[in-house]
Scaffold this motif. Structure first.
Motif, mmCIF file in Angstrom:
data_model
loop_
_atom_site.group_PDB
_atom_site.id
_atom_site.type_symbol
_atom_site.label_atom_id
_atom_site.label_comp_id
_atom_site.label_asym_id
_atom_site.label_seq_id
_atom_site.Cartn_x
_atom_site.Cartn_y
_atom_site.Cartn_z
ATOM 1 N N ARG A 69 -48.718 -34.857 -62.958
ATOM 2 C CA ARG A 69 -49.964 -34.099 -62.922
ATOM 3 C C ARG A 69 -48.909 -32.481 -61.888
ATOM 4 O O ARG A 69 -47.835 -33.007 -61.707
ATOM 5 C CB ARG A 69 -50.576 -35.447 -61.388
ATOM 6 C CG ARG A 69 -50.706 -36.207 -62.496
ATOM 7 C CD ARG A 69 -51.725 -37.305 -61.054
ATOM 8 N NE ARG A 69 -52.410 -36.511 -60.402
ATOM 9 C CZ ARG A 69 -52.540 -36.673 -58.943
ATOM 10 N NH1 ARG A 69 -51.586 -37.566 -58.387
ATOM 11 N NH2 ARG A 69 -53.513 -36.101 -57.934
ATOM 12 N N PRO A 70 -50.335 -32.267 -62.171
ATOM 13 C CA PRO A 70 -49.804 -30.910 -61.922
ATOM 14 C C PRO A 70 -49.701 -30.721 -60.055
ATOM 15 O O PRO A 70 -50.714 -31.378 -59.958
ATOM 16 C CB PRO A 70 -50.759 -29.951 -62.666
ATOM 17 C CG PRO A 70 -51.957 -30.976 -62.253
ATOM 18 C CD PRO A 70 -51.634 -32.306 -63.458
ATOM 19 N N LEU A 71 -49.057 -29.775 -59.984
ATOM 20 C CA LEU A 71 -49.432 -29.606 -58.285
ATOM 21 C C LEU A 71 -50.236 -28.544 -57.955
ATOM 22 O O LEU A 71 -51.571 -28.235 -58.594
ATOM 23 C CB LEU A 71 -48.446 -28.355 -57.830
ATOM 24 C CG LEU A 71 -46.952 -28.512 -57.906
ATOM 25 C CD1 LEU A 71 -45.404 -27.597 -57.825
ATOM 26 C CD2 LEU A 71 -46.658 -29.899 -56.778
ATOM 27 N N SER B 254 -49.415 -22.304 -56.390
ATOM 28 C CA SER B 254 -49.445 -21.229 -56.906
ATOM 29 C C SER B 254 -49.187 -20.196 -56.325
ATOM 30 O O SER B 254 -48.159 -19.154 -56.110
ATOM 31 C CB SER B 254 -49.390 -21.832 -58.509
ATOM 32 O OG SER B 254 -49.264 -22.651 -59.301
ATOM 33 N N TRP C 215 -42.051 -26.732 -61.368
ATOM 34 C CA TRP C 215 -43.148 -27.544 -62.059
ATOM 35 C C TRP C 215 -43.590 -26.558 -62.539
ATOM 36 O O TRP C 215 -44.187 -27.829 -63.925
ATOM 37 C CB TRP C 215 -43.230 -27.375 -60.509
ATOM 38 C CG TRP C 215 -44.212 -29.441 -60.776
ATOM 39 C CD1 TRP C 215 -45.963 -29.487 -60.943
ATOM 40 C CD2 TRP C 215 -44.319 -30.606 -59.749
ATOM 41 N NE1 TRP C 215 -45.640 -30.724 -61.876
ATOM 42 C CE2 TRP C 215 -45.226 -31.277 -60.392
ATOM 43 C CE3 TRP C 215 -43.168 -30.672 -59.472
ATOM 44 C CZ2 TRP C 215 -44.878 -32.703 -60.183
ATOM 45 C CZ3 TRP C 215 -42.955 -32.091 -58.907
ATOM 46 C CH2 TRP C 215 -44.403 -33.037 -59.301
ATOM 47 N N GLU C 216 -44.516 -26.197 -62.250
ATOM 48 C CA GLU C 216 -45.803 -25.498 -63.717
ATOM 49 C C GLU C 216 -44.635 -24.795 -65.165
ATOM 50 O O GLU C 216 -45.596 -24.801 -65.482
ATOM 51 C CB GLU C 216 -45.689 -24.313 -63.153
ATOM 52 C CG GLU C 216 -46.939 -24.638 -61.000
ATOM 53 C CD GLU C 216 -47.658 -25.829 -61.531
ATOM 54 O OE1 GLU C 216 -48.538 -25.404 -62.705
ATOM 55 O OE2 GLU C 216 -47.857 -26.602 -60.532
ATOM 56 N N GLU D 128 -53.229 -26.376 -57.594
ATOM 57 C CA GLU D 128 -53.184 -24.930 -57.210
ATOM 58 C C GLU D 128 -53.214 -23.871 -56.419
ATOM 59 O O GLU D 128 -52.941 -22.702 -56.428
ATOM 60 C CB GLU D 128 -55.126 -24.768 -58.449
ATOM 61 C CG GLU D 128 -54.784 -23.426 -59.224
ATOM 62 C CD GLU D 128 -56.680 -22.947 -59.678
ATOM 63 O OE1 GLU D 128 -56.668 -21.569 -59.620
ATOM 64 O OE2 GLU D 128 -56.583 -24.154 -60.447
#
Length: 138
Positions: free
Chosen positions: A88-90, A95, A66-67, A92
């Motif tokens: 959209r990003p996961l 990670s 994903w990142e 934080e």
């Protein structure tokens, strides 16, 4: 061990885990599935059973995919095509949890998966996969 290779989705448990995303289309739904899988390893005070480890590694690999979309191995990214499903990003903290899982899954102590891999000729490939995934996180 229903395993055919050392990649994150090269085993039955991780392949089955992919089905949990069939109805997950929002960032909240996807993050929830990933976090639950990561927490299974992170919240375990004792020995990590192989199936839980395999699923947590798969979840960590999906966080990497994903990142860092270019990092995704075509073999496992293809099983969740298209991945990611939203732009959209996961969150934080996923990670951070993924990095912790990858660190924990390389430890031999109280880790059934490492014990099983050590009995094979492909142990170094397993370690290399985890090391490669881990390299994406600080």
């Amino acid at each position: 061990m229903g395993t055919w290779d050392a990649t994150p989705f090269g085993n039955d448990n991780a392949a089955d885990f992919a089905f949990e995303f069939d109805d997950a289309h929002t960032i909240a739904q996807i993050a929830s599935v990933l976090e639950a899988a990561l927490d299974t390893v992170l919240d375990e005070p004792g020995e990590i059973e192989a199936p839980d480890g395999e699923i947590a590694i798969a979840a960590a690999a999906l966080v990497v995919a994903w990142e860092f979309p270019d990092a995704a191995d075509a073999g496992y990214a293809q099983s969740l095509d298209p991945w990611p499903r939203v732009a959209r990003p996961l969150p934080e903290h996923l990670s951070l949890k993924a990095a912790e899982v990858l660190d924990r899954m390389q430890e031999a102590e109280e880790n059934e998966l490492v014990e099983l891999w050590r009995e094979t000729e492909s142990y170094s490939e397993f370690v290399a996969e985890l090391t490669s995934l881990r390299s994406y996180f600080p």
